[in-house]
Each structure stands twice: as structure tokens, then as C-alpha cells.
Design a protein around this motif. Structure first.
Motif, PDB file in Angstrom:
ATOM      1  N   LEU A   1       0.789  -1.132   0.353  1.00 43.27           N
ATOM      2  CA  LEU A   1       0.275  -0.277  -0.040  1.00 43.27           C
ATOM      3  C   LEU A   1       0.350   1.069   0.103  1.00 43.27           C
ATOM      4  O   LEU A   1       0.458   2.322  -0.537  1.00 43.27           O
TER       5      LEU A   1
ATOM      6  N   VAL B   1       0.373  -4.014  -4.949  1.00 40.61           N
ATOM      7  CA  VAL B   1      -0.642  -4.961  -3.728  1.00 40.61           C
ATOM      8  C   VAL B   1      -1.216  -6.089  -4.134  1.00 40.61           C
ATOM      9  O   VAL B   1      -1.197  -7.368  -3.742  1.00 40.61           O
ATOM     10  N   GLN B   2      -1.702  -6.292  -5.305  1.00 39.55           N
ATOM     11  CA  GLN B   2      -2.703  -7.312  -5.587  1.00 39.55           C
ATOM     12  C   GLN B   2      -1.846  -8.095  -6.298  1.00 39.55           C
ATOM     13  O   GLN B   2      -2.371  -9.623  -6.012  1.00 39.55           O
TER      14      GLN B   2
ATOM     15  N   VAL C   1      -0.552  -9.767  -2.986  1.00 37.93           N
ATOM     16  CA  VAL C   1      -1.561 -10.878  -1.656  1.00 37.93           C
ATOM     17  C   VAL C   1      -2.316 -12.206  -2.438  1.00 37.93           C
ATOM     18  O   VAL C   1      -1.558 -13.454  -1.761  1.00 37.93           O
TER      19      VAL C   1
ATOM     20  N   ILE D   1      -0.770 -11.378   3.463  1.00 38.36           N
ATOM     21  CA  ILE D   1      -1.953 -10.645   3.440  1.00 38.36           C
ATOM     22  C   ILE D   1      -2.292  -9.806   4.186  1.00 38.36           C
ATOM     23  O   ILE D   1      -2.191 -10.142   6.109  1.00 38.36           O
ATOM     24  N   HIS D   2      -3.193  -8.395   4.290  1.00 43.35           N
ATOM     25  CA  HIS D   2      -2.776  -7.879   5.703  1.00 43.35           C
ATOM     26  C   HIS D   2      -4.012  -7.160   5.863  1.00 43.35           C
ATOM     27  O   HIS D   2      -5.509  -7.364   5.419  1.00 43.35           O
TER      28      HIS D   2
ATOM     29  N   PRO E   1      -5.978  -4.444   7.733  1.00 46.18           N
ATOM     30  CA  PRO E   1      -5.948  -3.509   8.508  1.00 46.18           C
ATOM     31  C   PRO E   1      -6.150  -3.241   9.464  1.00 46.18           C
ATOM     32  O   PRO E   1      -6.831  -3.213   9.611  1.00 46.18           O
TER      33      PRO E   1
ATOM     34  N   ARG F   1     -12.642  -2.191   9.043  1.00 45.31           N
ATOM     35  CA  ARG F   1     -12.432  -1.608   8.299  1.00 45.31           C
ATOM     36  C   ARG F   1     -13.597  -3.364   7.049  1.00 45.31           C
ATOM     37  O   ARG F   1     -13.120  -3.456   5.882  1.00 45.31           O
TER      38      ARG F   1
ATOM     39  N   LEU G   1     -15.002 -11.689  -0.504  1.00 47.10           N
ATOM     40  CA  LEU G   1     -14.271 -11.133  -1.324  1.00 47.10           C
ATOM     41  C   LEU G   1     -12.637 -10.864  -0.978  1.00 47.10           C
ATOM     42  O   LEU G   1     -11.793 -10.609  -1.136  1.00 47.10           O
TER      43      LEU G   1
ATOM     44  N   TYR H   1     -11.382 -12.631  -2.846  1.00 47.13           N
ATOM     45  CA  TYR H   1     -11.316 -12.383  -4.603  1.00 47.13           C
ATOM     46  C   TYR H   1     -10.096 -12.803  -5.172  1.00 47.13           C
ATOM     47  O   TYR H   1     -10.227 -12.976  -6.409  1.00 47.13           O
ATOM     48  N   LEU H   2      -9.008 -13.089  -5.131  1.00 51.47           N
ATOM     49  CA  LEU H   2      -8.021 -13.813  -6.392  1.00 51.47           C
ATOM     50  C   LEU H   2      -7.499 -14.875  -6.275  1.00 51.47           C
ATOM     51  O   LEU H   2      -7.321 -15.342  -6.586  1.00 51.47           O
TER      52      LEU H   2
ATOM     53  N   ARG I   1     -11.834 -12.361   7.002  1.00 51.73           N
ATOM     54  CA  ARG I   1     -11.791 -12.508   5.659  1.00 51.73           C
ATOM     55  C   ARG I   1     -10.379 -12.938   5.261  1.00 51.73           C
ATOM     56  O   ARG I   1      -9.948 -12.786   3.956  1.00 51.73           O
ATOM     57  N   ALA I   2      -9.558 -12.308   5.717  1.00 48.91           N
ATOM     58  CA  ALA I   2      -8.021 -12.156   5.433  1.00 48.91           C
ATOM     59  C   ALA I   2      -7.523 -13.853   4.973  1.00 48.91           C
ATOM     60  O   ALA I   2      -6.675 -13.741   4.388  1.00 48.91           O
TER      61      ALA I   2
END
Lengths: 321, 233
Positions: free
Chosen positions: B50, B70-71, B74, B79-80, B82, B86, B99, B102-103, B146-147
């Protein structure tokens, strides 16, 4: 998955039935010319509102330069049909593509800005386009272009509108749309999840500009005349009003908002000085009594096409209130 | 696993990280402690891409990630999670987790959901609920879940205990240990130095953008200097 697809086709059938009924009423003369031009305007406005909603409501990028993209499409397609005899439909599509190119060019530098700053930059863009058109002899300066062939028919506008709604709605419900939503919800978290935020902002901006440009072209071929004045910031504001009235982030809401504002516009035609006052009052009342818009966050009950996206869709549908 | 060598990071004219070097080994929990403004969050943001360092190098799994997007970072499993949770407030718990993946290609989605839900049963109970309506502790669990959906090899956690009730803080730290035991390396930034040192293997102490102390977490926890400065006794 099957169910979603059938829902999608049901939506299409309802839309086509609506089209057929209106078409019959138009040809039999039940609807007069005023109603007809209102219907065309509804179509154009739905396209504008749904495409702006993708930028403002879904991706959360506050843009108020939509009339700028609209004018690019309108002028491009009008010049093509007037001076180069390009077939009408092709001219509309090229108009949309040129607007989309402007979308990329404007989007790349400005989408680094946030909130108010982006709003000011997009507003500036809209005004720059207008001033350039105003001072270009080739496109008629302040008097604009006239004698544009009125080739927009109910059929053409309806199918362009349907195409816009279906495409944008499918985009919103795809993985890409989810990425845009994540950017709206929390940009830093979206980026930390590996979403290329700049890319998706530019994509949303470009798709929005594409359809705004097509809508501009269609409206130019509906009303014979376009002048730079018809694409001033009040027009951008009007589109924004439709989106906010209907419910920011909801495609169905944008449609309802566009219809509502167009009806208001048509029936207040005889009192133009009251129009802005009534807009404002409606907006104020809305913010007080229904801050999330007429339809709030309701998602359009349209299902969607294709099976790759359908998988991710299951959870959306079930969470719809 | 992660080697950071002599990075300098600036916020405009402010020199936020000065010649900073750290190392994280496979399987460890490493914690960064230090006062506000010491550069802990800045360091995590730099690791996840970031922020970009002006000089210095960052190596992850033997490859330089210093100037990658970042992509790309990740995708490699760094993986962050934050600061300040958030979560995507207007989305459901389930959509938030989706999400996080996502990748990923989506093949392991079902298994990943199961893994996260077994780690955080509370999230399963609330999977259809809007994330913004969860309690602070639940939102933190969601942010971590999520992370984890993104298959982290190295998980960067920024202040996971911030603003949580003491009992929940205990839960969160327990979960961090579980995540670590399941094979994920953790780099943890914490204000709550006492707790962080308890679960970490090693620790770095940051002051105004520099590493001023490093060593085994248990040794640091016993050192007089740390006790005076951060543990308050």
C-alpha cells in the motif's frame, strides 16, 4: 442457477410485453405525440440514470459530469449522421465509444481524487466540454447542431435501454461488480484484499460514459436540435437527482427515479420556473423521510445471465430484504 | 520467510521508517510493539504494497516484492488485515468473506468458508447479517476471517485488539494462536504489548521509525526497559 436464469428471462418477457403494449398504443394513436416524446425521454433518462448509478451508487465515486459524456456522444453521433451519412445505429454506438474513450482519459487522472475533489474535477470536465463546444464553429457554436434526423423511435430507444439495464445489472452482479461495491464500502480494505481499485474505478467510469454517450446520441436524434446549453451542469444535476431519488446503488431505483423525474419534467413543462423548486423540495423531503431513496438498496429482480456469475449470485439474492 | 532490509519510507516530507530491517521466519508469531507514531502500521502498509519504500528491499518467500503491486503481493500469500477492521459495512458477513477470496479461483471456496466458520462460529450464526451491525469484536473476527479466506502464508494483523472489551481481547489472541498453529505465520502489530508478548515468539520494538530492540518475546517481556516503557510496571 436454473431458477436465476428463469427469473432473468421472466424479467425480459415482462419488459418485452411492456414494449409491445406501448408499441400498439402508439401505432393505434391512443398515445399522442406528447406522450410519445415523453416515453422516448424516459428511455434516455433511464439509460443516463442507470449508468450514473454504476459510477456513483455502486462504485461510490461521486461524479457530476455525466452531461459531459452525454454531449460527447450526442455531438459525435449527430455529426456522423449529418455530415457523413453513417447509419443511425452505428452512429449511436460510435458516439458511445467516443464518450467511453473520454471516460478513460478523464478517469485515469481524476479517479485518484476522492469525494468532493472528484466531484469538482468531474464538474470541471463537464463544463470544459461545454465551453469547447460553445466555441467550436464546426459544431455550430452556441446555436448548436440542428436538423438532426429524428430517427430515434420507441423501438430503438426501448432496446437500447433494455440492453443498458441488462448489461449494467449483470456487471453489478458479477465478480467485477462485487469488486466495485467493495471499493464503495471501504477502499483500503478492498485494496488489501487484492482488488485493483484504480482499474475498477476506471472500468466503472468507462462503462458509465459509454452508455451516457449512447443516451446522448439517442436524445440528439429525438429532438432534432442539440446545443451546448442542453448539456450544462444542471443536466448532470438532473441525472444525479434521478439516481439519488431512486436510491443510490439500486438499478431498479435508478429506473424509478428516472421515470419519476421525467414525468415531473413533462407535466411541469408549462411552469418551468417552478421545476427546479419542486425538484429541490422533493429532494429535501426525500432526505428527511427516506434518505436511502425511493427503493433504497433494493436490487432489481431480474436474475442474471450466464452461469459463472450465477454461483456468486446465490448469496446476493438470499440477502435481499 | 520475510526479510526486510534497510527500508526508508516517507509520507511526503515525513521520514516515517528509517533504515528499518526485520525478519520473520516460517511458522512464527512476530510482534511489533511501540508507541503511537513509531511506524508500526506504516511498516505493515509497506509490506503489503500500500506504500512504497524509497530505498531498501523486501523479500518474501525468497522473491523480491519491493515494488510489486498490492494485487501481486496478495496473490503470493502476504495478506494484510488493516487497522480499524474496515469491514464492508453494507454487505453481509458472507459477502465480506467472499471478497476475501477475491483472488482465489473459487475451487476451494466451500472449504474455506467451512474453515473460517469453524474458527469463528459467531460468524456462521450471523452469516446473513450486515457487517456494519456486528459488534466490534465480531467485526474484528470478520476482518480476520476475510483475510484468512485469501489463503495467507503470512498474515499481517494491525491492532486486532483495538477498542475491544478485555474478554474479547483474550478471545482474539487465542484465535491468533490457533491461526498460527494451523500453519500461518503471523506478523502482529499491537498496542497491547503485554498480551502480544505473551503469544509471540519474537518481537521488535519500534521507536520513531527505527527498530530499537529485538529478541525473544519472553526475554523482552522480562526486560526492565520494556517493563518500564510499555508494560507499565
Amino acid at each position: 442457477m436454473k431458477k436465476l436464469n428463469s427469473k432473468f428471462w421472466l424479467g425480459i418477457i415482462i419488459a418485452l410485453a411492456f414494449y409491445g403494449i406501448v408499441q400498439v398504443l402508439l401505432t393505434t394513436g391512443v398515445f399522442n405525440d406528447v406522450t410519445r416524446s415523453m416515453l422516448l425521454l424516459v428511455g434516455v433518462n433511464v439509460m443516463l440514470a442507470v449508468s450514473l448509478n454504476l459510477i456513483n451508487g455502486i462504485t461510490g465515486q461521486f461524479s457530476i459530469g455525466h452531461a459531459g459524456f452525454m454531449s460527447v456522444g450526442a455531438y459525435t453521433s449527430a455529426i456522423l449522421t449529418l455530415d457523413y451519412d453513417v447509419p443511425f445505429i452505428l452512429a449511436i454506438i460510435i458516439g458511445g465509444i467516443v464518450a467511453a474513450i473520454f471516460g478513460v482519459l478523464i478517469g485515469m487522472p481524476t479517479l485518484r481524487l476522492n469525494g468532493d475533489y472528484l466531484a469538482i474535477a468531474t464538474l470541471g470536465f463537464g463544463e470544459i466540454i461545454r465551453i469547447i463546444l460553445l466555441n467550436t464553429e464546426y459544431v455550430g457554436g452556441a446555436s448548436g447542431l440542428s436538423g438532426i434526423p429524428a430517427k430515434s423511435t420507441w423501438t430503438i430507444i426501448f432496446f437500447f435501454t433494455l440492453f443498458t439495464v441488462v448489461l449494467i445489472n449483470n456487471f453489478i452482479r458479477s465478480t467485477h461488480g462485487r469488486a466495485c461495491l467493495a471499493i464503495r464500502e471501504n477502499e483500503i480494505a478492498a485494496e488489501a484484499m487484492g482488488i485493483n481499485t484504480t482499474l475498477y474505478k476506471v472500468i466503472a467510469f468507462t462503462i458509465g460514459a459509454l452508455f451516457a454517450g449512447m443516451a446522448g446520441g439517442l436524445s440528439a436524434h429525438t429532438f432534432y436540435v442539440i446545443t451546448p446549453g442542453s448539456f450544462n451542469f444542471l443536466k448532470s444535476f438532473e441525472i444525479l437527482v434521478m439516481v439519488v431519488l431512486g436510491g443510490l446503488g439500486s438499478t431498479a431505483g435508478s429506473i424509478v427515479g428516472a421515470v419519476f423525474v421525467t414525468l415531473l419534467y413533462t407535466y411541469l413543462r408549462e411552469f418551468p420556473e417552478w421545476r427546479m423548486i419542486i425538484y429541490s423540495i422533493v429532494l429535501i423531503l426525500m432526505m428527511i423521510f427516506r434518505p436511502s431513496g425511493l427503493l433504497g438498496k433494493t436490487r432489481i429482480n431480474f436474475g442474471k445471465l450466464g452461469k459463472k456469475e450465477a454461483k456468486a449470485n446465490g448469496s446476493i439474492d438470499s440477502s435481499t430484504p | 520467510m520475510l526479510t526486510v532490509q534497510g527500508i526508508n519510507v516517507y509520507y511526503g516530507a515525513i521520514h516515517a521508517l528509517k533504515d528499518l530491517s526485520i525478519q520473520v521466519n516460517q511458522g512464527e508469531i512476530v510482534t511489533l510493539i511501540g508507541a503511537n507514531g513509531a511506524g508500526k502500521s506504516t511498516l505493515l502498509k509497506t509490506l503489503s504494497g500500500l506504500l512504497k519504500p524509497k530505498t531498501g528491499s523486501i523479500e518474501f518467500l525468497g522473491k523480491s516484492i519491493t515494488n510489486q503491486s498490492v494485487q501481486a503481493i496478495v496473490k503470493q500469500g502476504l495478506i494484510h488485515c488493516p487497522e480499524g477492521r474496515r469491514v464492508f459495512a453494507n454487505m453481509s458477513v458472507e459477502e465480506n468473506l467472499e471478497l476475501g477470496a477475491y483472488l482465489q479461483d473459487g475451487k476451494s471456496l466451500a472449504a474455506d468458508f467451512e474453515r473460517v466458520y469453524s474458527m469463528f462460529p459467531r460468524l456462521l450464526e450471523r452469516k446473513k447479517q450486515q457487517a456494519g451491525t456486528l459488534s466490534g469484536g465480531e467485526q474484528q473476527m470478520l476482518a480476520m476471517g476475510r483475510a484468512i479466506m485469501g489463503h495467507p502464508k503470512l498474515l499481517l494483523l494491525d491492532e486486532p485488539s483495538m477498542g475491544l472489551a478485555p474478554l474479547l481481547v483474550q478471545d482474539i489472541f487465542k484465535i491468533i494462536q490457533e491461526v498460527n498453529a494451523a500453519g500461518t505465520t503471523v506478523l502482529l502489530v499491537e498496542q497491547n504489548a503485554h498480551q502480544a508478548l505473551k503469544i509471540a515468539h519474537r518481537a521488535y520494538v519500534l521507536e520513531t521509525g527505527r527498530v530499537v530492540l529485538e529478541g525473544d518475546a519472553s526475554e523482552l517481556a522480562d526486560s526492565e526497559e520494556i517493563k518500564m516503557a510499555y508494560l507499565g510496571h
